[in-house]
Each structure stands twice: as C-alpha cells, then as structure tokens.
Design a protein around this motif. Structure first.
Motif, PDB file in Angstrom:
ATOM      1  N   SER A  94     100.737 -42.573  31.638  1.00 24.94           N
ATOM      2  CA  SER A  94     101.473 -41.429  31.102  1.00 24.94           C
ATOM      3  C   SER A  94     102.936 -41.566  31.510  1.00 24.94           C
ATOM      4  CB  SER A  94     100.901 -40.112  31.638  1.00 24.94           C
ATOM      5  OG  SER A  94      99.572 -39.927  31.186  1.00 24.94           O
ATOM      6  N   THR A  95     103.824 -41.433  30.544  1.00 19.51           N
ATOM      7  CA  THR A  95     105.246 -41.629  30.783  1.00 19.51           C
ATOM      8  C   THR A  95     106.019 -40.394  30.362  1.00 19.51           C
ATOM      9  OG1 THR A  95     105.028 -44.002  30.366  1.00 19.51           O
ATOM     10  CG2 THR A  95     107.248 -43.079  30.288  1.00 19.51           C
ATOM     11  N   THR A  96     106.866 -39.892  31.246  1.00 16.61           N
ATOM     12  CA  THR A  96     107.737 -38.766  30.930  1.00 16.61           C
ATOM     13  C   THR A  96     109.161 -39.134  31.330  1.00 16.61           C
ATOM     14  OG1 THR A  96     105.950 -37.185  31.377  1.00 16.61           O
ATOM     15  CG2 THR A  96     108.198 -36.316  31.301  1.00 16.61           C
ATOM     16  N   ILE A  97     110.094 -38.997  30.402  1.00 19.84           N
ATOM     17  CA  ILE A  97     111.490 -39.284  30.714  1.00 19.84           C
ATOM     18  C   ILE A  97     112.064 -38.111  31.504  1.00 19.84           C
ATOM     19  CG2 ILE A  97     113.785 -39.745  29.763  1.00 19.84           C
ATOM     20  CD1 ILE A  97     112.403 -40.917  27.298  1.00 19.84           C
ATOM     21  N   ILE A  98     112.527 -38.375  32.733  1.00 16.40           N
ATOM     22  CA  ILE A  98     113.076 -37.290  33.555  1.00 16.40           C
ATOM     23  C   ILE A  98     114.607 -37.338  33.595  1.00 16.40           C
ATOM     24  CG2 ILE A  98     111.015 -36.970  34.948  1.00 16.40           C
ATOM     25  CD1 ILE A  98     112.183 -38.712  37.097  1.00 16.40           C
ATOM     26  N   THR A  99     115.185 -38.497  33.349  1.00 19.15           N
ATOM     27  CA  THR A  99     116.627 -38.648  33.117  1.00 19.15           C
ATOM     28  C   THR A  99     116.771 -39.409  31.811  1.00 19.15           C
ATOM     29  OG1 THR A  99     117.100 -38.767  35.492  1.00 19.15           O
ATOM     30  CG2 THR A  99     118.810 -39.545  33.994  1.00 19.15           C
ATOM     31  N   PRO A 100     117.490 -38.855  30.819  1.00 23.79           N
ATOM     32  CA  PRO A 100     117.524 -39.489  29.489  1.00 23.79           C
ATOM     33  C   PRO A 100     117.826 -40.981  29.546  1.00 23.79           C
ATOM     34  CG  PRO A 100     118.610 -37.365  29.399  1.00 23.79           C
ATOM     35  CD  PRO A 100     118.302 -37.616  30.851  1.00 23.79           C
TER      36      PRO A 100
END
Length: 275
Positions: free
Chosen positions: A218-224
C-alpha cells in the motif's frame, strides 16, 4: 568424568548459541534482501507509470491545442498517430510499433495507447478513457486501462488530471503485480508553452500493488512527488509504504535528477534504492 561432561555441555551450549545466531543473521539477511528487492520493484513501477502518464498528456494536449505543428513536438517520428473525429467525440491511437520508439528520458516504449473522449470545448472538466494494447516501457509490460478527469484549472489555477488506476504489470523475469488506486497530477510549470521539456508536475494520491506471490504493497504519497519532464526519474517527494512483512517510507530526494531513492524502515534503518 563430571569435568568432561561439564566441558561437553559448555561446548554444546556454545554451538547451539552460534547456530542460533547464524540462523538469525541469515534470516535478517533474507528479509533485508527481500524487502529491498520488492521496494525497488515497486519504485520502478511508480517511475514507469509516469512515463505512461507523460505520453498520455503529451498526446492529449497536442490534439486539443489550437495550433498544431505538422511534426509532433513531443513524440518520436517512429510513433504513428491515428485520429477519428465526429461532431461530439474523438478517438486517438498512438502506435509505437513492436520494435519500440525511444521517448523523452531515454525510455523505449512499445505497443499502443488508445484514448477516447467527448468533445465539449466549453466544459471545465473532461472525462478521458484510455487503454493499453501490447504496451511496454523498456522491458516492463503494462496491461489495463485508466479513466482520467481533466480539469482546465484547479483551485491553484493550474491544469489538473485525476487518474483512476487499474493496471497489471509484468517484469522481464516474469514477476507480476496488479495495481489499483488513484493519483492526481497538477501541472505547475510550463503549461501550454509548446515546450514539453520544461514542464513540471506535482503528484499526489494512494494505491495498492498486489504481487503474485501474495505480498501487498500500500502506497500513500505524504509529500507530493515532483515529476520534471527533463528527467527520466521522479526527483523529489516522499511516499509511505505499508507492506506484508515491513513498512517504512521512500524518499526520492531533493530535486536532483538521479536514479536513487532512500528507503527508511520503521526502525529508522536506511537503504539506498535504485529506480
């Protein structure tokens, strides 16, 4: 006799401790190798999907531009573009052939991109559908389709593309993964100036990658993530990774154009990843 038995017991205990330590070390090495390998594969998927997005955006914006050059400014000569127009719709096919074409950034692209959308020049948003046919970026095959919502201007006044993901990825060694989720591309520099090389995008979103061996990423972008058209790699941004056997974050750097990123696990240990 007791003395010999005591010595034997000490030797046996030391041997068991040694074997146990070696086993732990081996397992640690295997886990480290496994996590690094999967993180690299996942990062490569992230990077190559941006090549697909680049291709899609280049073709779409060129087709919708008011003035068209007889020579496509974004695609190599070996790519063939076919357009079918009606009063209300447009279908565009880009064929890179079976031998492949080298696109910006040095990637070799093979296969076709098929896109279709309703023509409405007054609409502030447009829904674009596209599918991939026998499509490869370098030696990685992508199968699937996307739905893209294109906004003429977001809250920052920039063009923006929201993409739903539904792809199956196969690497050269046969490793296979599927990806679902969504991401948003905001066009922050170089829009509509006719020069793709100075374009810059910021990417946000979240998705899930499922490997055939059962591992889930699972991947979530936390800094664009920052995508510069002049570089073949993502140049900055941080993603949070949650895996079947480990978790951590992947940092793409400080806007330098290189093929390196740094993975930091939950224990604070860092490892360099090659894209």
């Amino acid at each position: 006799m007791k003395s010999n038995l005591f010595k034997f017991s000490l030797i046996a205990l030391f041997f068991l401790i040694l074997v146990g330590c070696n086993k732990d070390d081996t397992e640690d090495q295997l886990v480290t190798s496994f996590t690094t390998e999967e993180t690299e594969l996942n990062a490569k998927v992230d990077n190559t999907t941006e090549v697909i997005s680049d291709t899609f955006l280049q073709v779409y914006e060129y087709e919708e531009s008011a003035v068209k050059s007889p020579i496509h400014p974004f695609l190599p000569d070996c790519a063939t573009i076919t357009v079918e127009d009606t009063d209300t719709s447009k279908e565009v096919t880009v064929d890179f052939g079976t031998e492949g074409c080298e696109v910006r950034g040095g990637h070799i692209v093979k296969g076709k991109v098929n896109m279709s959308y309703v023509v409405d020049t007054e609409a502030m948003t447009r829904i674009i559908n596209y599918t991939l046919e026998d499509f490869f970026v370098d030696d990685v095959q992508f199968v699937g389709s996307k739905i893209v919502t294109r906004q003429k201007a977001n809250d920052n006044g920039n063009p923006q593309y929201t993409m739903s993901l539904g792809l199956t990825v196969t690497f050269a060694d046969g490793t296979q993964a599927s990806r679902t989720g969504s991401k948003v591309r905001e066009w922050i520099e170089g829009s509509f100036n006719g020069n793709w090389g100075d374009n810059v995008f910021l990417i946000t979103g979240a998705w899930e990658t499922n490997f055939k061996n059962g591992s889930t990423h699972s991947t979530t972008i936390i800094t664009p993530l920052r995508r510069e058209a002049s570089c073949r790699f993502l140049v900055s941004g941080v993603v949070e990774l949650v895996r079947t056997n480990y978790s951590g974050s992947l940092d793409y750097g400080n806007e330098e154009c290189d093929n390196l990123a740094v993975f930091t696990n939950d224990n604070g240990e860092e490892r360099e990843i090659r894209l």
